[in-house]
Design an enzyme around this catalytic site. Structure first.
Site: not given
Length: 233
Positions: A43, A46-48
């Site tokens: 997670v 992916s957010e980065v």
């Protein structure tokens, strides 16, 4: 949380709104790979990658990245040059350096684990308020609000508020998002809200209000319906 949320002389039944959004989200869930495997590491990465980048552009890079670096320990062994080679298609060269620095921090300070506490997440290189909130929400299903241009747009239209670049830092917006948040199902609610912004409550194109599940709660949607009805007459 109050069942009735008011702003700008407009009141919304928050309980019904949450239920409607989550129900719609279950039917329109975009099954990106980082949404299926919800480990904190995946997670976080992916957010980065999603920062200022379209999800469709991120997907192939994310999949190659996870094949090569399936955990924090393997990522921490990567060189800057290797990371630049894998992440170059996403652009934002500074982001790649932050990933390298983040991996060293996670491996050294946190024993190759992603910390759950928000303060610790924010201490990591490249982790913003939004990324920290998203990781806590999507990895651990914690009640964190996600404040970005998409969620601000939906909130502003719901209550008929002026939407500006600075609205993300506006206390009224933050309060409204916090009171509308589904604290029992924050992950499902937040995913649904992002998908709603992508498919219906559009930003660069006119919103598709007649397909919106929450149109009856929305000042913008209701106004559009009235205008269209008047024009038809």
């Amino acid at each position: 949380m109050p069942d009735i949320v008011e702003a700008n002389n407009h009141a919304i039944n928050a309980a019904l709104l949450r239920q409607t959004i989550v129900s719609w989200g279950c039917r329109h869930f975009r099954a990106f790979p980082w949404r299926i495997v919800r480990t904190p590491y995946r997670v976080l990465m992916s957010e980065v990658m999603l920062h200022r980048t379209q999800a469709t552009q991120v997907t192939p890079v994310y999949e190659r990245f996870m094949q090569r670096y399936p955990d924090i320990s393997s990522l921490a062994r990567a060189t800057r040059e290797e990371l630049h080679d894998v992440l170059r298609p996403l652009g934002l060269r500074w982001r790649i350096d932050r990933v390298y620095e983040m991996a060293q921090e996670l491996n050294g300070r946190f024993g190759a684990q992603v910390p759950r506490e928000k303060e610790l997440l924010l201490s990591l290189p490249g982790v913003s308020e939004y990324i920290a909130s998203a990781v806590r929400c999507f990895a651990w299903d914690l009640p964190e609000i996600l404040v970005d241009t998409n969620t601000v747009r939906i909130t502003g239209r719901l209550f008929g508020l002026e939407i500006k670049d600075s609205s993300r830092r506006n206390r009224q917006y933050v309060y409204l998002m916090a009171t509308l948040l589904d604290a029992e199902h924050p992950r499902d609610y937040s995913y649904a809200l992002l998908d709603l912004a992508h498919e219906v409550c559009l930003g660069k194109r006119p919103p598709v209000c007649d397909q919106c599940p929450i149109q009856r709660y929305c000042v913008h949607g209701s106004t559009k319906t009235i205008v269209e009805t008047d024009e038809a007459i």
